[in-house]
Scaffold this active site. Structure first.
Site, PDB file in Angstrom:
ATOM      1  CE1 TYR A   1     -11.217  -1.137  -1.468  1.00 47.12           C
ATOM      2  CE2 TYR A   1     -13.340  -1.377  -0.377  1.00 47.12           C
ATOM      3  CZ  TYR A   1     -11.959  -1.411  -0.332  1.00 47.12           C
ATOM      4  OH  TYR A   1     -11.317  -1.688   0.846  1.00 47.12           O
TER       5      TYR A   1
ATOM      6  CD  GLN B   1       2.146  -3.335   3.016  1.00 49.06           C
ATOM      7  OE1 GLN B   1       1.542  -3.260   4.083  1.00 49.06           O
ATOM      8  NE2 GLN B   1       3.254  -2.671   2.785  1.00 49.06           N
ATOM      9  CG  ASN B   2       0.842  -0.172  -3.182  1.00 53.24           C
ATOM     10  OD1 ASN B   2       0.607  -0.025  -1.996  1.00 53.24           O
ATOM     11  ND2 ASN B   2       1.858   0.402  -3.789  1.00 53.24           N
TER      12      ASN B   2
ATOM     13  CG  ASP C   1      -1.644   1.055  -7.281  1.00 54.89           C
ATOM     14  OD1 ASP C   1      -0.910   0.174  -7.773  1.00 54.89           O
ATOM     15  OD2 ASP C   1      -1.208   1.953  -6.518  1.00 54.89           O
TER      16      ASP C   1
ATOM     17  CG  HIS D   1      -2.874  -5.846   1.711  1.00 56.85           C
ATOM     18  ND1 HIS D   1      -2.373  -4.700   2.277  1.00 56.85           N
ATOM     19  CD2 HIS D   1      -2.478  -6.868   2.520  1.00 56.85           C
ATOM     20  CE1 HIS D   1      -1.696  -5.010   3.388  1.00 56.85           C
ATOM     21  NE2 HIS D   1      -1.740  -6.314   3.544  1.00 56.85           N
TER      22      HIS D   1
ATOM     23  CB  CYS E   1     -19.398 -14.657  -5.353  1.00 56.65           C
ATOM     24  SG  CYS E   1     -21.038 -14.859  -4.612  1.00 56.65           S
TER      25      CYS E   1
ATOM     26  N   GLY F   1       8.022   2.853   0.769  1.00 60.81           N
ATOM     27  CA  GLY F   1       6.735   3.555   0.850  1.00 60.81           C
ATOM     28  C   GLY F   1       5.691   2.873   1.700  1.00 60.81           C
ATOM     29  CB  THR F   2       5.157   0.174   3.539  1.00 60.27           C
ATOM     30  OG1 THR F   2       4.232  -0.411   4.460  1.00 60.27           O
ATOM     31  CG2 THR F   2       6.539  -0.421   3.721  1.00 60.27           C
TER      32      THR F   2
ATOM     33  CG  ASN G   1       8.552   5.153   4.183  1.00 53.75           C
ATOM     34  OD1 ASN G   1       7.957   4.541   3.295  1.00 53.75           O
ATOM     35  ND2 ASN G   1       7.927   5.656   5.232  1.00 53.75           N
TER      36      ASN G   1
HETATM   37  P1  OAD Z   1       0.406   3.980   4.564  1.00 54.84           P
HETATM   38  O1  OAD Z   1      -0.459   5.071   4.053  1.00 54.84           O
HETATM   39  O2  OAD Z   1       0.156   3.444   5.926  1.00 54.84           O
HETATM   40  O3  OAD Z   1       1.921   4.460   4.548  1.00 54.84           O
HETATM   41  C1  OAD Z   1       2.507   5.058   3.398  1.00 54.84           C
HETATM   42  C2  OAD Z   1       3.948   5.398   3.734  1.00 54.84           C
HETATM   43  O4  OAD Z   1       4.557   5.893   2.558  1.00 54.84           O
HETATM   44  C3  OAD Z   1       4.118   6.466   4.819  1.00 54.84           C
HETATM   45  O5  OAD Z   1       5.104   6.030   5.758  1.00 54.84           O
HETATM   46  C4  OAD Z   1       4.605   7.697   4.040  1.00 54.84           C
HETATM   47  O6  OAD Z   1       5.522   8.482   4.778  1.00 54.84           O
HETATM   48  C5  OAD Z   1       5.301   7.047   2.855  1.00 54.84           C
HETATM   49  N1  OAD Z   1       5.336   7.870   1.638  1.00 54.84           N
HETATM   50  C6  OAD Z   1       4.427   8.768   1.194  1.00 54.84           C
HETATM   51  N2  OAD Z   1       4.784   9.250  -0.016  1.00 54.84           N
HETATM   52  C7  OAD Z   1       5.951   8.636  -0.339  1.00 54.84           C
HETATM   53  C8  OAD Z   1       6.828   8.691  -1.471  1.00 54.84           C
HETATM   54  N3  OAD Z   1       6.583   9.472  -2.521  1.00 54.84           N
HETATM   55  N4  OAD Z   1       7.935   7.914  -1.462  1.00 54.84           N
HETATM   56  C9  OAD Z   1       8.206   7.111  -0.405  1.00 54.84           C
HETATM   57  N5  OAD Z   1       7.422   7.027   0.689  1.00 54.84           N
HETATM   58  C10 OAD Z   1       6.303   7.761   0.716  1.00 54.84           C
HETATM   59  O7  OAD Z   1       0.386   2.820   3.464  1.00 54.84           O
HETATM   60  P2  OAD Z   1       0.801   1.282   3.609  1.00 54.84           P
HETATM   61  O8  OAD Z   1       1.978   1.123   4.505  1.00 54.84           O
HETATM   62  O9  OAD Z   1       0.889   0.746   2.252  1.00 54.84           O
HETATM   63  O10 OAD Z   1      -4.451  -2.266   3.549  1.00 54.84           O
HETATM   64  O11 OAD Z   1      -0.467   0.680   4.331  1.00 54.84           O
HETATM   65  C11 OAD Z   1      -0.513  -0.703   4.527  1.00 54.84           C
HETATM   66  C12 OAD Z   1      -1.922  -1.192   4.387  1.00 54.84           C
HETATM   67  O12 OAD Z   1      -2.754  -0.460   5.285  1.00 54.84           O
HETATM   68  C13 OAD Z   1      -2.548  -0.957   3.036  1.00 54.84           C
HETATM   69  O13 OAD Z   1      -2.232  -1.967   2.111  1.00 54.84           O
HETATM   70  C14 OAD Z   1      -4.001  -0.924   3.345  1.00 54.84           C
HETATM   71  C15 OAD Z   1      -3.993  -0.141   4.617  1.00 54.84           C
HETATM   72  O14 OAD Z   1      -4.994  -0.402   5.513  1.00 54.84           O
HETATM   73  C16 OAD Z   1      -5.677  -2.620   3.102  1.00 54.84           C
HETATM   74  O15 OAD Z   1      -6.482  -1.845   2.640  1.00 54.84           O
HETATM   75  C17 OAD Z   1      -5.952  -4.055   3.259  1.00 54.84           C
END
Ligand code: OAD
Length: 247
Positions: A61, A96-97, A99, A114, A122, A193-194, A219
């Protein structure tokens, strides 16, 4: 280029994932070369992993904090902040980000489902999460000052929802009340983007559809739950969102 109808009656619920920050240079999780490929999530994103090796978890982290400090919001983030300025309380962004880039782009109605990279809490006491952008090395694992004042030692942990942990119920209630208030109005749900594999976020599209929402997915590739959406826009969010949202 597709464009979304946003009229005076529209309520817009947006869900974002790591893809929205990819064009800013923040790594995603499940793309090739993504974070979970190099760092097994059981070790760096679970309570068991933290108990086993807190130094490894804090290094992960800390590296993410250092990386996220040096990046800037992209046009996707800005397009979402712009549409919020038009809609006000008729807009809600669930991310879910962790950042903080949405807030840096100007988004205000943000639910960080998240947690946040920029907070710690703590691992033992009930002290509320607090702002913390420090980078901790193995020789400097952070202890809780509140526990220390009571003569006990407890490690700080990142304020991140790890695998196996529950989301903050207040966040889920805020989403539910937004959906409730949208009843009788034009509801649009947009996911960006998920990968659609992490629940309960991945289930929001189904909930929104059950309430009659129009559903959009932007996406880079079809996500795991892509067929649940009526409209699929394949492409980068920084390139697609400004046109789609009319900013
Ligand atoms: P992922 O890494 O699972 O998925 C990211 C998605 O974004 C993929 O489907 C890519 O194809 C797409 N992608 C990449 N670049 C892109 C762009 N420039 N524009 C649009 N789409 C793009 O990420 P999340 O779905 O956010 O949780 O993952 C969900 C959760 O899983 C996260 O919050 C994290 C992880 O484990 C925790 O850490 C609690």
């Amino acid at each position: 280029m597709p464009s979304m109808l946003i009229d005076d009656d529209t309520r817009l619920l947006v869900l974002t994932g790591a893809g929205v920050s990819a064009e800013s240079g923040v790594p995603t999780f499940r793309d090739s070369d993504g974070l979970w490929e190099k760092h097994p999530f059981e070790r760096v994103a679970s309570l068991d992993g933290f108990i086993e090796d807190p130094a490894l978890v804090w290094r992960f982290y800390s590296q993410r904090r250092a990386g996220a400090k040096g990046v800037s919001p992209n046009r996707g983030h800005t397009a979402l902040a712009d549409v919020e300025r038009r809609l006000g309380d008729r807009f809600l962004l669930v991310t879910q980000n962790v950042d903080g880039l949405h807030q840096r782009a100007g988004s205000q109605r943000v639910i960080e489902l998240h947690g946040s990279l920029w907070k710690s809490r703590c691992s033992v006491c009930a002290r509320p999460p607090f702002a913390d952008d420090a980078v901790y090395g193995p020789e400097r694992l952070p202890g809780c000052k509140v526990c220390e004042a009571r003569g006990a030692f407890a490690l700080l942990r990142p304020h991140i929802v790890w695998f196996g942990e529950l989301l903050n119920p207040a966040d889920l209630e805020a989403v539910a009340s937004f959906l409730l208030e949208a009843r009788g109005h034009r509801l649009v749900f947009l996911a960006v983007g998920t990968s659609g594999v992490v629940f309960p976020a991945a289930d929001l599209v189904r909930q929104a559809r059950a309430l009659g929402a129009e559903t959009w997915l932007v996406n880079a590739e079809p996500s795991a739950n892509a067929t649940a959406f009526e409209h699929l826009v394949l492409g980068k969010s920084g390139e697609q969102l400004p046109g789609l949202l009319g900013s």
